[in-house]
Design a protein around this motif. Structure first.
Motif, PDB file in Angstrom:
ATOM      1  N   ASP A 207      -9.923   4.627   4.394  1.00  0.00           N
ATOM      2  CA  ASP A 207      -9.122   3.934   3.398  1.00  0.00           C
ATOM      3  C   ASP A 207      -7.637   4.175   3.648  1.00  0.00           C
ATOM      4  O   ASP A 207      -7.167   5.296   3.583  1.00  0.00           O
ATOM      5  CB  ASP A 207      -9.535   4.447   2.011  1.00  0.00           C
ATOM      6  N   GLU A 208      -6.911   3.113   3.929  1.00  0.00           N
ATOM      7  CA  GLU A 208      -5.490   3.227   4.247  1.00  0.00           C
ATOM      8  C   GLU A 208      -4.692   3.807   3.081  1.00  0.00           C
ATOM      9  O   GLU A 208      -3.754   4.569   3.277  1.00  0.00           O
ATOM     10  CB  GLU A 208      -4.961   1.837   4.613  1.00  0.00           C
ATOM     11  N   GLN A 209      -5.067   3.469   1.861  1.00  0.00           N
ATOM     12  CA  GLN A 209      -4.356   4.019   0.701  1.00  0.00           C
ATOM     13  C   GLN A 209      -4.439   5.534   0.681  1.00  0.00           C
ATOM     14  O   GLN A 209      -3.476   6.211   0.350  1.00  0.00           O
ATOM     15  CB  GLN A 209      -4.912   3.445  -0.597  1.00  0.00           C
ATOM     16  N   ASN A 210      -5.604   6.080   1.023  1.00  0.00           N
ATOM     17  CA  ASN A 210      -5.748   7.534   1.058  1.00  0.00           C
ATOM     18  C   ASN A 210      -4.794   8.153   2.067  1.00  0.00           C
ATOM     19  O   ASN A 210      -4.257   9.228   1.836  1.00  0.00           O
ATOM     20  CB  ASN A 210      -7.185   7.933   1.395  1.00  0.00           C
TER      21      ASN A 210
ATOM     22  N   PHE B 154      -1.750   7.146   2.935  1.00  0.00           N
ATOM     23  CA  PHE B 154      -0.395   7.231   2.415  1.00  0.00           C
ATOM     24  C   PHE B 154      -0.313   8.147   1.201  1.00  0.00           C
ATOM     25  O   PHE B 154       0.700   8.795   0.985  1.00  0.00           O
ATOM     26  CB  PHE B 154       0.165   5.834   2.151  1.00  0.00           C
ATOM     27  N   ARG B 155      -1.385   8.271   0.454  1.00  0.00           N
ATOM     28  CA  ARG B 155      -1.425   9.240  -0.636  1.00  0.00           C
ATOM     29  C   ARG B 155      -1.368  10.651  -0.057  1.00  0.00           C
ATOM     30  O   ARG B 155      -0.650  11.510  -0.556  1.00  0.00           O
ATOM     31  CB  ARG B 155      -2.703   9.049  -1.460  1.00  0.00           C
TER      32      ARG B 155
ATOM     33  N   SER C  67       1.284   3.947  -3.106  1.00  0.00           N
ATOM     34  CA  SER C  67       0.855   5.329  -2.878  1.00  0.00           C
ATOM     35  C   SER C  67       1.989   6.335  -3.063  1.00  0.00           C
ATOM     36  O   SER C  67       1.840   7.513  -2.773  1.00  0.00           O
ATOM     37  CB  SER C  67       0.287   5.467  -1.463  1.00  0.00           C
TER      38      SER C  67
ATOM     39  N   ILE D 130       0.830  -1.209   0.000  1.00  0.00           N
ATOM     40  CA  ILE D 130       0.000   0.000   0.000  1.00  0.00           C
ATOM     41  C   ILE D 130       0.862   1.256   0.000  1.00  0.00           C
ATOM     42  O   ILE D 130       0.611   2.204  -0.747  1.00  0.00           O
ATOM     43  CB  ILE D 130      -0.975  -0.009   1.197  1.00  0.00           C
ATOM     44  N   MET D 131       1.895   1.270   0.829  1.00  0.00           N
ATOM     45  CA  MET D 131       2.772   2.442   0.902  1.00  0.00           C
ATOM     46  C   MET D 131       3.454   2.701  -0.435  1.00  0.00           C
ATOM     47  O   MET D 131       3.435   3.829  -0.942  1.00  0.00           O
ATOM     48  CB  MET D 131       3.830   2.243   1.997  1.00  0.00           C
TER      49      MET D 131
ATOM     50  N   GLU E 191       1.665  13.597  -0.470  1.00  0.00           N
ATOM     51  CA  GLU E 191       1.374  14.936  -0.965  1.00  0.00           C
ATOM     52  C   GLU E 191       1.479  16.016   0.109  1.00  0.00           C
ATOM     53  O   GLU E 191       1.341  17.194  -0.177  1.00  0.00           O
ATOM     54  CB  GLU E 191      -0.052  14.946  -1.548  1.00  0.00           C
TER      55      GLU E 191
END
Length: 163
Positions: free
Chosen positions: A141-144, A146-147, A29, A25-26, A151
């Motif tokens: 959401d874990e992806q969000n 790290f995104r 992202s 995931i990290m 940023e």
């Protein structure tokens, strides 16, 4: 410069959870992923067969090695293991003044196996949750997460991730 994140979690030999999933995931992202293994597991899609927590010396050495070289922009805590390991993780994070701490307390596996006993769960609440409750925000959401880290402009914040 690419943001960095450290996951402190169990290792899932089947690759579907824990450190292995966090790294996927990290990296997906856009964040450079690092890991500290707290517990080795014998597990597969049918369940968790055995847990092997690492020693206090091992987890301390892993955390110190990461922070001494590549200071993480964020730290995610998954399955910390035992009460002793929880205390060490909390102490080392305070020592290094870690930022962007994510507490994702894994206490049950997706197959329903208990991964942390009641005493460890209470220690987790005392050492990790309570320290960060005044700054928490919840994400779905874990992806969000790290995104957002990739940023971000370096703001200090603590995020508690709840499933």
């Amino acid at each position: 410069m690419k943001k960095t994140a450290l996951t402190i979690a169990g290792s899932d030999c089947s690759g579907g959870a824990g450190v292995q999933a966090d790294i996927k995931i990290m990296e997906g992202s856009g964040v450079y992923a690092m890991s500290v293994i707290s517990v080795l597991t014998a597990q597969n899609t049918l369940g968790v067969q055995k847990l092997f927590p690492v020693s206090a010396e091992c987890i301390t050495a892993q955390i110190d090695s990461v922070f001494a070289d590549i200071f993480p922009d964020a730290v995610k805590i998954g399955m910390p293991g035992t009460t002793e390991l929880i205390q060490i993780i909390a102490e080392r994070l305070r020592h290094y003044q870690a930022k962007h701490i994510v507490v994702d307390p894994v206490m049950l596996s997706s197959s329903g196996s208990t991964l942390v006993d009641e005493k460890a769960a209470e220690m987790m609440k005392k050492e990790l949750w309570i320290q960060y409750t005044d700054k928490q925000s919840y994400l779905q959401d874990e992806q969000n997460l790290f995104r957002m880290l990739a940023e971000s402009e370096g703001e200090d914040q603590v995020v508690i991730f709840c499933k």
